[in-house]
Motif scaffolding. Structure first.
Motif, PDB file in Angstrom:
ATOM      1  N   ASP A  78       2.933  20.983  73.829  1.00 36.24           N
ATOM      2  CA  ASP A  78       2.119  20.793  75.029  1.00 36.24           C
ATOM      3  C   ASP A  78       1.422  19.437  75.071  1.00 36.24           C
ATOM      4  OD1 ASP A  78       2.808  23.247  76.045  1.00 36.24           O
ATOM      5  OD2 ASP A  78       1.197  24.276  74.971  1.00 36.24           O
ATOM      6  N   ASN A  79       1.411  18.741  73.939  1.00 38.00           N
ATOM      7  CA  ASN A  79       0.785  17.415  73.930  1.00 38.00           C
ATOM      8  C   ASN A  79       1.711  16.334  74.453  1.00 38.00           C
ATOM      9  OD1 ASN A  79      -1.718  18.103  72.783  1.00 38.00           O
ATOM     10  ND2 ASN A  79      -0.837  18.157  70.732  1.00 38.00           N
ATOM     11  N   VAL A  80       3.016  16.615  74.388  1.00 37.74           N
ATOM     12  CA  VAL A  80       3.989  15.559  74.729  1.00 37.74           C
ATOM     13  C   VAL A  80       3.897  15.182  76.200  1.00 37.74           C
ATOM     14  CG1 VAL A  80       6.456  15.022  74.909  1.00 37.74           C
ATOM     15  CG2 VAL A  80       5.551  16.147  72.868  1.00 37.74           C
ATOM     16  N   HIS A  86       1.529  12.045  70.186  1.00 38.09           N
ATOM     17  CA  HIS A  86       2.258  13.235  69.749  1.00 38.09           C
ATOM     18  C   HIS A  86       3.704  13.274  70.240  1.00 38.09           C
ATOM     19  CE1 HIS A  86      -1.893  14.936  69.162  1.00 38.09           C
ATOM     20  NE2 HIS A  86      -1.308  15.258  68.020  1.00 38.09           N
ATOM     21  N   HIS A  87       4.568  13.701  69.314  1.00 42.40           N
ATOM     22  CA  HIS A  87       5.968  13.980  69.627  1.00 42.40           C
ATOM     23  C   HIS A  87       6.284  15.398  69.163  1.00 42.40           C
ATOM     24  CE1 HIS A  87       6.640   9.661  70.113  1.00 42.40           C
ATOM     25  NE2 HIS A  87       6.054   9.473  68.950  1.00 42.40           N
ATOM     26  N   THR A  88       7.378  15.968  69.682  1.00 46.84           N
ATOM     27  CA  THR A  88       7.850  17.201  69.042  1.00 46.84           C
ATOM     28  C   THR A  88       8.683  16.843  67.815  1.00 46.84           C
ATOM     29  OG1 THR A  88       9.758  17.286  70.525  1.00 46.84           O
ATOM     30  CG2 THR A  88       7.848  18.624  71.130  1.00 46.84           C
ATOM     31  N   HIS A 279      12.049  14.853  73.947  1.00 50.93           N
ATOM     32  CA  HIS A 279      12.829  16.081  73.794  1.00 50.93           C
ATOM     33  C   HIS A 279      14.291  15.777  73.429  1.00 50.93           C
ATOM     34  CE1 HIS A 279       9.249  17.905  74.960  1.00 50.93           C
ATOM     35  NE2 HIS A 279       9.609  18.649  75.989  1.00 50.93           N
ATOM     36  N   LEU A 280      14.763  14.606  73.841  1.00 51.65           N
ATOM     37  CA  LEU A 280      16.114  14.203  73.446  1.00 51.65           C
ATOM     38  C   LEU A 280      16.202  14.118  71.921  1.00 51.65           C
ATOM     39  CD1 LEU A 280      18.941  12.944  74.184  1.00 51.65           C
ATOM     40  CD2 LEU A 280      17.814  10.721  73.934  1.00 51.65           C
TER      41      LEU A 280
END
Ligand code: ATP
Ligand code: MG
Ligand code: MG
Ligand code: MG
Length: 469
Positions: A78-80, A86-88, A279-280
């Motif tokens: 949710d931070n992205v 922040h990254h996932t 997300h990629l």
């Protein structure tokens, strides 16, 4: 200006020079830890070395570890798009000591790398320590010459790390960089600490205690070090940027997204490009490590991230699948450091394209339904759980995708209502089965299926294997 690839090498070389074994990143799916959804820090692959269960022929190591934080206790999904830091998916640079050196070397290593090799302005750095850790305060004062006001004492778990409810634990120290008053945010421990002015770059954990079932703690004989620094965060700093997404690597992905969608990378579409670029990376690396989209467990987290990205591509006006077209750009930039990416390129592209084609069939209709529902609502009211459930059940919208879509409009979902609708559907399915005359078999099947789901999702609530705090 050093690239992220160069910064990774400088880090690993520094610790190599200081007698650390350079160890490859472990996969994103932890090898023997069903409680952990994804590898979320550098220490995960070394857990058994810290507890002394396993020995190797080195007692110091350094890595650049692939991490995903999109589920479980560490969930930055949710931070992205909303924070600069922040990254996932990100890389965690780390150095580790397994019963070898301790605080009085770990702090100087970090400080020297930052201020000598990387030449970061000392006056912009500040640190936090656990409030009782006078030893760490002393070393920071002596070695780094930091004044008391830039050694902030914190009494919360943010500065006390533990591997789980029991086992190795200890205080930690976090190193922050002050990006200046033009950016909103306050120093750690202040009410504005979640802002992006003071950005945490490096976290050093001092494993010096062991905790037991009854909560009591003793000093460990074997003291260890576990550190983690985000490559993208130190990269931003060294490239004179404030935002991780302005680093060379992320910027190239954002531009690839801009080219593929024909939407200006810096205009209103910027936030969507950021989400897509992030997300990629997480989806591609997860697929390369053997995760495939599915409706449960790790595969569902992957599917959620993919679909979220696809909605953002849709918001940019993309009519045809986009994500798979960006993979070559990712492989060009990261394929050398992570050969598994190139090896899996065809699989990644096929998987992304197929998922995007499938989801496309319901995405438009789902979004229209969402708009209709929103029109019915009074100002600020939450979306009823039933509507969110219908989006999930009929249109394949993961709950968090709906929440992400609503967040832009300042609205929320009635999550309790969503859960209730989900439970109701499960109960109905169970009753329908019972009606077939094969009740005995069916109930066994349902129990199995629910148990299976429960174990797969264990990681969300009971994650024990914490990485760096
Ligand atoms: P923050 O407080 O900023 O969320 P954290 O304390 O949760 O960070 P740690 O668990 O200490 O982070 O991880 C070690 C380092 O990894 C951090 O100091 C940071 O540089 C980096 N890091 C952590 N989470 C992320 C993320 N989601 N994206 C990019 N880098 C991250
Ligand atoms: Mg965090
Ligand atoms: Mg933190
Ligand atoms: Mg931290």
């Amino acid at each position: 200006m050093p690239t992220l690839n160069e910064i990774r090498s400088t880090f690993l070389n520094f610790f190599d020079r200081n007698d650390h074994e350079v160890v490859a990143s472990s996969p994103l799916v932890p090898r023997n830890d069903p409680t952990l959804m994804f590898t979320n820090s550098g220490m995960v692959q070394f857990k058994n070395l810290f507890t002394g269960v396993e020995k190797r022929d080195y007692s110091r190591a350094t890595t650049s570890q692939k991490c995903v934080r999109a589920g479980g206790k560490h969930n930055d999904l949710d931070n992205v798009g909303y924070t600069a830091r922040h990254h996932t998916f990100f890389e965690m640079l780390g150095n580790f000591s397994f019963g070898d050196y301790f605080k009085s070397d770990a702090i100087p290593y970090a400080w020297d790398l930052l201020t000598k090799d990387f030449e970061i302005d000392k006056s912009k750095l500040l640190v936090t320590i656990y409030h009782t850790d006078d030893e760490a305060a002393e070393i920071w004062k002596k070695h780094a010459g930091l004044p008391d006001e830039r050694i902030i004492r914190i009494a919360t778990d943010d500065n006390f790390w533990s591997m789980g409810p029991t086992g190795p634990c200890g205080p930690c120290t976090e190193i922050f960089y002050d990006h200046g008053p033009d950016i909103w945010g306050g120093p750690p421990g202040s009410p504005e600490e979640d802002g992006d002015r003071f950005i945490e770059i490096w976290n050093l954990v001092f494993m010096q205690n062991e905790r037991f079932e009854d909560g009591s703690m003793v000093d460990l004989d074997m003291q260890s070090i576990d550190t983690g620094m985000g490559l993208e965060r130190i990269g931003a700093l060294l490239q004179g940027k404030h935002d991780n997404y302005d680093t060379d690597l992320m910027r190239n992905l954002i531009e690839a997204s801009a080219n593929a969608t024909n939407v200006d990378p810096d205009g209103d579409g910027n936030v969507h490009h950021r989400v897509i670029a992030d997300h990629l990376r997480s989806t591609s690396f997860l697929i390369a490590d053997g995760v495939m989209p599915s409706n449960e467990g790790r595969g569902y987290v992957l599917r959620r991230i993919m679909r979220r990205a696809m909605r953002h591509a849709h918001l940019l006006g993309a009519q045809d699948p986009v994500m798979h077209r960006l993979v070559p750009s990712l492989v060009a930039q990261m394929g050398q450091a992570f050969p598994e990416l190139g090896q899996a390129q065809a699989l990644i592209e096929e998987t992304l394209e197929l998922e995007e084609k499938r989801f496309k069939q319901t995405l438009d209709r789902g979004l229209r339904l969402l708009d209709d529902e929103l029109e019915k609502l009074s100002d600020g009211a939450a979306l009823p759980g039933e509507a969110a459930f219908k989006l999930y059940d009929t249109y394949g919208f993961p709950l968090d995708l709906t929440q992400d879509a609503l967040r832009e409009k300042g609205r929320e979902v009635d999550v309790a209502g969503f859960d209730a609708a989900m439970d109701e559907q499960k109960a109905k399915a169970r009753a329908a089965w019972a009606g077939t005359g094969e009740a005995a078999d069916a109930s066994v099947w349902f129990e199995l299926s629910e148990q299976h789901e429960a174990t797969d999702f264990l990681g969300y609530d009971t994650e024990t294997a914490e990485g760096v705090v």
